[in-house]
Design a protein around this motif. Structure first.
Motif, PDB file in Angstrom:
ATOM      1  N   UNK A 191       2.616   0.487  -0.021  1.00 57.28           N
ATOM      2  CA  UNK A 191       2.278   0.746   1.428  1.00 57.28           C
ATOM      3  C   UNK A 191       3.780   0.279   2.148  1.00 57.28           C
ATOM      4  N   UNK A 192       4.220   1.172   2.903  1.00 54.97           N
ATOM      5  CA  UNK A 192       5.697   0.987   3.458  1.00 54.97           C
ATOM      6  C   UNK A 192       5.234   0.768   5.103  1.00 54.97           C
ATOM      7  N   UNK A 198       9.989  -2.230   4.498  1.00 56.20           N
ATOM      8  CA  UNK A 198       9.260  -2.822   3.344  1.00 56.20           C
ATOM      9  C   UNK A 198       8.153  -2.295   2.691  1.00 56.20           C
ATOM     10  N   UNK A 199       8.186  -2.497   1.261  1.00 47.84           N
ATOM     11  CA  UNK A 199       7.221  -1.863   0.530  1.00 47.84           C
ATOM     12  C   UNK A 199       6.431  -2.882  -0.267  1.00 47.84           C
ATOM     13  N   UNK A 252       6.993  -5.440  13.693  1.00 44.54           N
ATOM     14  CA  UNK A 252       6.669  -4.074  12.771  1.00 44.54           C
ATOM     15  C   UNK A 252       6.281  -3.100  13.486  1.00 44.54           C
ATOM     16  N   UNK A 253       6.806  -1.956  13.073  1.00 49.08           N
ATOM     17  CA  UNK A 253       6.308  -0.549  14.051  1.00 49.08           C
ATOM     18  C   UNK A 253       5.285  -0.152  13.410  1.00 49.08           C
ATOM     19  N   UNK A 254       3.919  -0.567  13.707  1.00 49.80           N
ATOM     20  CA  UNK A 254       2.849  -0.072  13.096  1.00 49.80           C
ATOM     21  C   UNK A 254       1.683  -0.114  14.367  1.00 49.80           C
ATOM     22  N   UNK A 255       0.530   0.451  14.305  1.00 45.11           N
ATOM     23  CA  UNK A 255      -0.287   0.306  15.269  1.00 45.11           C
ATOM     24  C   UNK A 255      -0.775  -1.194  15.761  1.00 45.11           C
ATOM     25  N   UNK A 267       1.509 -12.361  -5.175  1.00 43.37           N
ATOM     26  CA  UNK A 267       1.879 -11.953  -6.265  1.00 43.37           C
ATOM     27  C   UNK A 267       2.454 -10.393  -6.347  1.00 43.37           C
ATOM     28  N   UNK A 268       2.309  -9.959  -5.199  1.00 42.98           N
ATOM     29  CA  UNK A 268       2.424  -8.624  -4.854  1.00 42.98           C
ATOM     30  C   UNK A 268       4.069  -8.459  -4.804  1.00 42.98           C
ATOM     31  N   UNK A 269       4.526  -7.307  -5.640  1.00 40.37           N
ATOM     32  CA  UNK A 269       5.955  -7.075  -5.635  1.00 40.37           C
ATOM     33  C   UNK A 269       6.531  -6.639  -4.248  1.00 40.37           C
TER      34      UNK A 269
END
Length: 187
Positions: free
Chosen positions: A47-48, A42-43, A65-68, A158-160
């Motif tokens: 930010x991916x 997802x972008x 999600x695979x994040x910290x 309202x972010x793409x």
């Protein structure tokens, strides 16, 4: 001139049934899908984020999600919660106020796709653009296996938001407890 017209006319006549066939196969594939698991990328605002999701129709979702922070997104069909494994941050939204309300509703998607003209993208993807209550959703399907492969929306700020999905598996055995809204940990 007649030869050019004939070639153009023949191409037009042949391409319409092919596109109709793709559309019909996408609808049939959606009708036969009760749930799906997949990897996603997802972008949003360059930010991916990556992770794994499970969708169970109608409107249930679980993503890790695979994040910290090990962000978690869960929908029980009415409410969308974004939190993390520690439940230190907790954001609660009515699902109806997000584009996911439409994406997670296969009957809505089928109804919309039936009435829309699709568009072939690079002979790899088939795209439909859905407009509904201030939501614009571009939804993409694979031309070969007719699986959902992603969508493009605007998030609640309202972010793409562009979501690409891969390694799709359909109609797997799922533990429905994953769709329960996590409890808030109080300190």
């Amino acid at each position: 001139m007649k030869k050019i017209f004939f070639i153009f006319f023949t191409f037009f006549i042949i391409s319409k049934p092919i596109q109709a066939s793709i559309k019909e196969n996408i609808i049939l594939n959606l009708k036969n899908t009760e749930n799906m698991t997949f990897n996603f990328e997802q972008t949003i605002n360059n930010i991916v984020e990556k992770g794994k999701c499970t969708i169970e129709y109608p409107k249930k979702l679980f993503c890790l999600y695979q994040n910290k922070k090990k962000k978690i997104m869960v929908s029980n069909g009415k409410t969308l919660v974004i939190t993390n494994e520690k439940k230190s941050n907790y954001y609660l939204y009515p699902l109806k106020k997000t584009p996911l309300d439409l994406i997670l509703d296969k009957n809505f998607l089928i109804k919309e796709i039936k009435s829309l003209e699709g568009r072939n993208v690079n002979n790899k993807y088939y795209n439909f653009t859905i407009f509904n209550n201030n939501n614009k959703i571009n939804i993409f399907f694979n031309n070969k296996n007719y699986n959902l492969i992603g969508w493009q929306t605007e998030d609640i700020y309202q972010n793409l938001a562009i979501t690409f999905i891969s390694k799709v598996k359909t109609n797997q055995k799922i533990d429905n407890r994953i769709f329960e809204i996590p409890k808030i940990k109080m300190n």
